[in-house]
Design a protein around this motif. Structure first.
Motif, PDB file in Angstrom:
ATOM      1  N   GLY A 138      43.549  34.473  58.551  1.00 59.09           N
ATOM      2  CA  GLY A 138      42.943  34.782  57.263  1.00 59.09           C
ATOM      3  C   GLY A 138      41.864  35.851  57.308  1.00 59.09           C
ATOM      4  O   GLY A 138      41.188  36.083  56.312  1.00 59.09           O
ATOM      5  N   ARG A 139      41.668  36.512  58.457  1.00 62.68           N
ATOM      6  CA  ARG A 139      40.665  37.578  58.554  1.00 62.68           C
ATOM      7  C   ARG A 139      41.172  38.884  57.953  1.00 62.68           C
ATOM      8  O   ARG A 139      40.378  39.722  57.536  1.00 62.68           O
ATOM      9  CB  ARG A 139      40.272  37.821  60.018  1.00 62.68           C
ATOM     10  CG  ARG A 139      39.482  36.682  60.625  1.00 62.68           C
ATOM     11  CD  ARG A 139      39.079  36.973  62.058  1.00 62.68           C
ATOM     12  NE  ARG A 139      40.253  36.886  62.927  1.00 62.68           N
ATOM     13  CZ  ARG A 139      40.607  37.819  63.810  1.00 62.68           C
ATOM     14  NH1 ARG A 139      39.889  38.900  63.967  1.00 62.68           N
ATOM     15  NH2 ARG A 139      41.681  37.658  64.562  1.00 62.68           N
ATOM     16  N   PHE A 140      42.474  39.055  57.917  1.00 62.70           N
ATOM     17  CA  PHE A 140      43.083  40.269  57.385  1.00 62.70           C
ATOM     18  C   PHE A 140      43.991  39.907  56.224  1.00 62.70           C
ATOM     19  O   PHE A 140      44.438  38.758  56.098  1.00 62.70           O
ATOM     20  CB  PHE A 140      43.878  40.998  58.472  1.00 62.70           C
ATOM     21  CG  PHE A 140      43.065  41.364  59.680  1.00 62.70           C
ATOM     22  CD1 PHE A 140      41.761  41.811  59.557  1.00 62.70           C
ATOM     23  CD2 PHE A 140      43.592  41.246  60.937  1.00 62.70           C
ATOM     24  CE1 PHE A 140      41.004  42.147  60.669  1.00 62.70           C
ATOM     25  CE2 PHE A 140      42.857  41.579  62.062  1.00 62.70           C
ATOM     26  CZ  PHE A 140      41.559  42.027  61.929  1.00 62.70           C
ATOM     27  N   PRO A 141      44.296  40.881  55.361  1.00 65.21           N
ATOM     28  CA  PRO A 141      45.114  40.578  54.182  1.00 65.21           C
ATOM     29  C   PRO A 141      46.524  40.111  54.535  1.00 65.21           C
ATOM     30  O   PRO A 141      47.070  40.484  55.570  1.00 65.21           O
ATOM     31  CB  PRO A 141      45.175  41.915  53.430  1.00 65.21           C
ATOM     32  CG  PRO A 141      44.298  42.861  54.140  1.00 65.21           C
ATOM     33  CD  PRO A 141      43.877  42.263  55.422  1.00 65.21           C
ATOM     34  N   GLN A 142      47.067  39.313  53.646  1.00 66.20           N
ATOM     35  CA  GLN A 142      48.445  38.862  53.809  1.00 66.20           C
ATOM     36  C   GLN A 142      49.409  39.998  53.460  1.00 66.20           C
ATOM     37  O   GLN A 142      49.166  40.768  52.540  1.00 66.20           O
ATOM     38  CB  GLN A 142      48.722  37.665  52.897  1.00 66.20           C
ATOM     39  CG  GLN A 142      48.008  36.406  53.318  1.00 66.20           C
ATOM     40  CD  GLN A 142      48.467  35.913  54.675  1.00 66.20           C
ATOM     41  OE1 GLN A 142      49.659  35.747  54.893  1.00 66.20           O
ATOM     42  NE2 GLN A 142      47.524  35.689  55.576  1.00 66.20           N
ATOM     43  N   TRP A 158      48.211  40.647  63.804  1.00 66.98           N
ATOM     44  CA  TRP A 158      48.942  39.498  63.286  1.00 66.98           C
ATOM     45  C   TRP A 158      48.160  38.199  63.472  1.00 66.98           C
ATOM     46  O   TRP A 158      48.249  37.297  62.639  1.00 66.98           O
ATOM     47  CB  TRP A 158      50.330  39.401  63.925  1.00 66.98           C
ATOM     48  CG  TRP A 158      51.275  40.385  63.305  1.00 66.98           C
ATOM     49  CD1 TRP A 158      51.764  41.525  63.861  1.00 66.98           C
ATOM     50  CD2 TRP A 158      51.815  40.325  61.985  1.00 66.98           C
ATOM     51  NE1 TRP A 158      52.584  42.178  62.976  1.00 66.98           N
ATOM     52  CE2 TRP A 158      52.633  41.460  61.813  1.00 66.98           C
ATOM     53  CE3 TRP A 158      51.694  39.435  60.930  1.00 66.98           C
ATOM     54  CZ2 TRP A 158      53.321  41.706  60.631  1.00 66.98           C
ATOM     55  CZ3 TRP A 158      52.384  39.685  59.752  1.00 66.98           C
ATOM     56  CH2 TRP A 158      53.182  40.807  59.622  1.00 66.98           C
ATOM     57  N   ARG A 159      47.374  38.091  64.538  1.00 67.05           N
ATOM     58  CA  ARG A 159      46.518  36.918  64.714  1.00 67.05           C
ATOM     59  C   ARG A 159      45.487  36.872  63.587  1.00 67.05           C
ATOM     60  O   ARG A 159      45.213  35.807  63.020  1.00 67.05           O
ATOM     61  CB  ARG A 159      45.820  36.960  66.073  1.00 67.05           C
ATOM     62  CG  ARG A 159      45.010  35.692  66.348  1.00 67.05           C
ATOM     63  CD  ARG A 159      44.357  35.704  67.726  1.00 67.05           C
ATOM     64  NE  ARG A 159      45.356  35.841  68.766  1.00 67.05           N
ATOM     65  CZ  ARG A 159      45.345  36.804  69.708  1.00 67.05           C
ATOM     66  NH1 ARG A 159      44.385  37.696  69.736  1.00 67.05           N
ATOM     67  NH2 ARG A 159      46.293  36.852  70.612  1.00 67.05           N
ATOM     68  N   GLY A 160      44.915  38.028  63.243  1.00 67.97           N
ATOM     69  CA  GLY A 160      43.945  38.089  62.149  1.00 67.97           C
ATOM     70  C   GLY A 160      44.569  37.739  60.811  1.00 67.97           C
ATOM     71  O   GLY A 160      43.941  37.091  59.967  1.00 67.97           O
TER      72      GLY A 160
END
Length: 105
Positions: free
Chosen positions: A77-81, A71-73
């Motif tokens: 913005g490091r992981f998809p929404q 969830w931090r990612g």
């Protein structure tokens, strides 16, 4: 795990899940019931207790990490929404997860 061409994945399908024994699940159910009763006695809304209440076997997941890390990612913005499929259902597009895995590899 073979990913379908399209569709959605829940967080439990993306991240590894540890084993939860029936005894642990029972303890969690009892603790959650006690917390609910205590909150209701005080006249406040019970908090959501995220401890697993069902036994399950361990699963490896597609990406190693914890839900907090994930969830931090997402927030950074490091992981998809995620996509909201309902009021209590959050999922990610298979295509976005596949692209993330490809970019990591």
């Amino acid at each position: 795990m073979n990913l379908p061409e399209t569709g959605f994945l829940r967080l439990a399908q993306i991240l590894p899940q540890r084993e939860v024994t029936e005894a642990e699940a029972q303890r969690n159910r009892e603790a959650a019931a006690a917390l609910r009763a205590e909150a209701l006695a005080k006249g406040v809304k019970p908090k959501n207790d995220n401890r697993p209440c069902r036994a399950r076997s361990a699963t490896p997941g597609l990406i190693p990490g914890s839900p907090t890390w994930w969830w931090r990612g997402v927030r950074e913005g490091r992981f998809p929404q995620p996509v909201k499929l309902g009021p209590r259902v959050t999922a990610w597009r298979v295509e976005d997860i596949r692209a993330l895995i490809d970019s990591i590899a």
